[in-house]
Design a protein around this motif. Structure first.
Motif, PDB file in Angstrom:
ATOM      1  N   VAL A  16      -6.433 -74.360 -81.146  1.00 35.63           N
ATOM      2  CA  VAL A  16      -5.815 -73.625 -80.037  1.00 35.63           C
ATOM      3  C   VAL A  16      -6.874 -72.854 -79.261  1.00 35.63           C
ATOM      4  O   VAL A  16      -6.898 -72.872 -78.020  1.00 35.63           O
ATOM      5  CB  VAL A  16      -4.726 -72.669 -80.570  1.00 35.63           C
ATOM      6  CG1 VAL A  16      -4.203 -71.774 -79.446  1.00 35.63           C
ATOM      7  CG2 VAL A  16      -3.571 -73.461 -81.182  1.00 35.63           C
ATOM      8  N   ILE A  17      -7.779 -72.182 -79.966  1.00 39.02           N
ATOM      9  CA  ILE A  17      -8.849 -71.422 -79.297  1.00 39.02           C
ATOM     10  C   ILE A  17      -9.745 -72.353 -78.484  1.00 39.02           C
ATOM     11  O   ILE A  17     -10.103 -72.057 -77.337  1.00 39.02           O
ATOM     12  CB  ILE A  17      -9.677 -70.648 -80.345  1.00 39.02           C
ATOM     13  CG1 ILE A  17      -8.817 -69.549 -80.968  1.00 39.02           C
ATOM     14  CG2 ILE A  17     -10.927 -70.052 -79.707  1.00 39.02           C
ATOM     15  CD1 ILE A  17      -9.460 -68.864 -82.153  1.00 39.02           C
ATOM     16  N   GLN A  20      -7.932 -73.392 -75.344  1.00 42.70           N
ATOM     17  CA  GLN A  20      -7.884 -72.297 -74.361  1.00 42.70           C
ATOM     18  C   GLN A  20      -9.216 -72.165 -73.626  1.00 42.70           C
ATOM     19  O   GLN A  20      -9.247 -71.954 -72.408  1.00 42.70           O
ATOM     20  CB  GLN A  20      -7.540 -70.985 -75.080  1.00 42.70           C
ATOM     21  CG  GLN A  20      -6.095 -70.909 -75.541  1.00 42.70           C
ATOM     22  CD  GLN A  20      -5.820 -69.700 -76.403  1.00 42.70           C
ATOM     23  OE1 GLN A  20      -6.743 -69.070 -76.947  1.00 42.70           O
ATOM     24  NE2 GLN A  20      -4.550 -69.348 -76.551  1.00 42.70           N
ATOM     25  N   ARG A  21     -10.309 -72.311 -74.355  1.00 41.92           N
ATOM     26  CA  ARG A  21     -11.621 -72.234 -73.708  1.00 41.92           C
ATOM     27  C   ARG A  21     -11.811 -73.390 -72.726  1.00 41.92           C
ATOM     28  O   ARG A  21     -12.329 -73.212 -71.616  1.00 41.92           O
ATOM     29  CB  ARG A  21     -12.711 -72.256 -74.765  1.00 41.92           C
ATOM     30  CG  ARG A  21     -12.816 -70.974 -75.581  1.00 41.92           C
ATOM     31  CD  ARG A  21     -13.816 -71.123 -76.703  1.00 41.92           C
ATOM     32  NE  ARG A  21     -13.958 -69.891 -77.467  1.00 41.92           N
ATOM     33  CZ  ARG A  21     -14.590 -69.799 -78.625  1.00 41.92           C
ATOM     34  NH1 ARG A  21     -15.138 -70.894 -79.163  1.00 41.92           N
ATOM     35  NH2 ARG A  21     -14.681 -68.641 -79.252  1.00 41.92           N
ATOM     36  N   GLY A  25      -7.710 -70.720 -70.384  1.00 40.95           N
ATOM     37  CA  GLY A  25      -6.737 -69.680 -70.717  1.00 40.95           C
ATOM     38  C   GLY A  25      -5.526 -70.242 -71.440  1.00 40.95           C
ATOM     39  O   GLY A  25      -5.561 -71.340 -72.005  1.00 40.95           O
ATOM     40  N   GLU A  26      -4.447 -69.461 -71.438  1.00 37.98           N
ATOM     41  CA  GLU A  26      -3.215 -69.860 -72.107  1.00 37.98           C
ATOM     42  C   GLU A  26      -2.663 -71.155 -71.498  1.00 37.98           C
ATOM     43  O   GLU A  26      -2.860 -71.434 -70.318  1.00 37.98           O
ATOM     44  CB  GLU A  26      -2.163 -68.753 -71.993  1.00 37.98           C
ATOM     45  CG  GLU A  26      -2.561 -67.447 -72.656  1.00 37.98           C
ATOM     46  CD  GLU A  26      -2.627 -67.580 -74.165  1.00 37.98           C
ATOM     47  OE1 GLU A  26      -1.835 -68.362 -74.724  1.00 37.98           O
ATOM     48  OE2 GLU A  26      -3.478 -66.903 -74.777  1.00 37.98           O
ATOM     49  N   PHE A  27      -1.949 -71.903 -72.344  1.00 39.69           N
ATOM     50  CA  PHE A  27      -1.394 -73.180 -71.874  1.00 39.69           C
ATOM     51  C   PHE A  27       0.027 -73.347 -72.395  1.00 39.69           C
ATOM     52  O   PHE A  27       0.449 -72.698 -73.358  1.00 39.69           O
ATOM     53  CB  PHE A  27      -2.258 -74.351 -72.339  1.00 39.69           C
ATOM     54  CG  PHE A  27      -2.495 -74.392 -73.825  1.00 39.69           C
ATOM     55  CD1 PHE A  27      -1.543 -74.944 -74.696  1.00 39.69           C
ATOM     56  CD2 PHE A  27      -3.672 -73.884 -74.366  1.00 39.69           C
ATOM     57  CE1 PHE A  27      -1.765 -74.978 -76.054  1.00 39.69           C
ATOM     58  CE2 PHE A  27      -3.892 -73.911 -75.734  1.00 39.69           C
ATOM     59  CZ  PHE A  27      -2.948 -74.466 -76.584  1.00 39.69           C
ATOM     60  N   ASP A  28       0.761 -74.220 -71.731  1.00 37.07           N
ATOM     61  CA  ASP A  28       2.093 -74.619 -72.201  1.00 37.07           C
ATOM     62  C   ASP A  28       1.959 -75.892 -73.028  1.00 37.07           C
ATOM     63  O   ASP A  28       1.011 -76.669 -72.843  1.00 37.07           O
ATOM     64  CB  ASP A  28       3.036 -74.860 -71.022  1.00 37.07           C
ATOM     65  CG  ASP A  28       3.316 -73.587 -70.239  1.00 37.07           C
ATOM     66  OD1 ASP A  28       3.403 -72.518 -70.853  1.00 37.07           O
ATOM     67  OD2 ASP A  28       3.440 -73.686 -68.989  1.00 37.07           O
ATOM     68  N   ARG A  84       0.340 -72.943 -65.403  1.00 38.30           N
ATOM     69  CA  ARG A  84      -0.578 -72.955 -66.545  1.00 38.30           C
ATOM     70  C   ARG A  84      -0.891 -74.402 -66.926  1.00 38.30           C
ATOM     71  O   ARG A  84      -0.105 -75.314 -66.667  1.00 38.30           O
ATOM     72  CB  ARG A  84       0.067 -72.245 -67.743  1.00 38.30           C
ATOM     73  CG  ARG A  84       0.390 -70.794 -67.466  1.00 38.30           C
ATOM     74  CD  ARG A  84       0.397 -69.944 -68.718  1.00 38.30           C
ATOM     75  NE  ARG A  84       1.351 -70.370 -69.737  1.00 38.30           N
ATOM     76  CZ  ARG A  84       1.577 -69.670 -70.857  1.00 38.30           C
ATOM     77  NH1 ARG A  84       0.909 -68.551 -71.083  1.00 38.30           N
ATOM     78  NH2 ARG A  84       2.446 -70.095 -71.743  1.00 38.30           N
TER      79      ARG A  84
END
Length: 205
Positions: A16-17, A20-21, A25-28, A84
Motif C-alpha cells: 500500500v505504501i 501511494q508513493r 497519494g491515497e487511492f481508491d 483519486r
C-alpha cells in the motif's frame, strides 16, 4: 485495462505504501470478482465493481500459485484533478464449502478422507487446524465422507484461498499434516492376471 502481472497485494501494508508513493497519494480500490475455480486461469475478461473492462493475461506461474484475495492487477492515475488514482484488485468470492473435521485420535481417518476426496477429483484445502480439511461442497462428497469413521462434516460459506490448497497428491499432503501415517504404494504385477488382481495400489497403513 489489460493486466499482465500481479503488483503485490493490498493486504500488505508495504505494498500500500509503495502504491501511494507511485500514484502520488491515497487511492481508491476497484475490485474484480473471481470465483475459487477461476483463480488459476491465465486469461480472463472481467468487469470490475465500478464498471471497468478488465482483461487479464498472466504467465504460467498462475497455474500453480493462483490469484489471491487482494492481489493488485493494475493501477490508473487520477482521471481528473479532483479525483483519486484507482488500484484494481482481486476479490475472491466465498463459496459453499464442506468443512471436514477429523478426530485427532484417528489419523487413519484423515488419510482415508484425503484418499476418498482425491478419488473424486475434488480439490482439497487446509482448514483451521491440522485435523481440518475443506473442499467445495457437493452432495456426493457428503455421502462418501459420511461413511468415514471419526469424521464430522458441516457446510459453510468460505473463501477458498489458493495458498491453502493441497497441491499434487492429496494423500501425501495429508501425511505431512499427520506424520505418524505410513503410506505403502504397491505396483501392479505384470506377470499374470491373477497376480495383478492380488496386488493393491495405494494401501494405507
Amino acid at each position: 485495462m489489460l493486466c499482465t502481472e500481479v503488483q503485490g497485494n493490498i493486504n500488505d501494508p508495504s505494498v500500500v505504501i509503495a502504491l501511494q508513493r507511485r500514484l502520488g497519494g491515497e487511492f481508491d480500490v476497484d475490485f474484480v470478482d473471481f470465483e475459487w475455480d477461476e483463480v488459476r486461469g491465465r486469461i480472463h475478461r472481467k468487469r470490475s465493481v465500478a464498471g471497468r473492462d478488465v482483461g487479464v493475461r498472466l504467465g504460467d506461474w498462475v497455474l500453480e500459485r493462483g490469484l489471491a484475495d487482494g492481489d493488485v492487477l493494475g493501477a490508473e492515475s487520477a482521471p481528473a484533478p479532483a479525483a483519486r488514482p484507482v488500484v484494481v484488485a482481486v476479490r475472491l468470492l466465498s463459496a459453499r464449502c464442506l468443512v471436514i473435521d477429523v478426530d485427532p485420535a484417528a489419523p487413519l481417518s484423515l488419510a482415508r478422507t484425503a484418499w476418498e476426496v482425491g478419488n473424486m477429483h475434488v480439490p482439497l484445502f487446509r482448514g483451521e487446524g491440522e485435523q481440518q480439511l475443506v473442499a467445495p461442497y457437493s452432495d456426493p462428497l457428503v455421502r462418501m465422507l459420511s461413511r468415514v469413521p471419526a469424521v464430522t462434516l458441516h457446510d459453510a460459506q468460505l473463501r477458498l484461498d489458493p495458498a491453502r490448497r493441497l497441491s499434487g497428491n492429496g494423500i501425501s499432503a495429508v501425511v505431512r499434516l499427520a506424520n505418524d501415517i505410513k503410506i505403502v504404494v504397491r505396483k501392479r504385477s505384470q506377470k499374470t492376471a491373477t497376480d495383478a488382481g492380488d496386488s493393491q495400489a495405494g494401501d494405507v497403513r
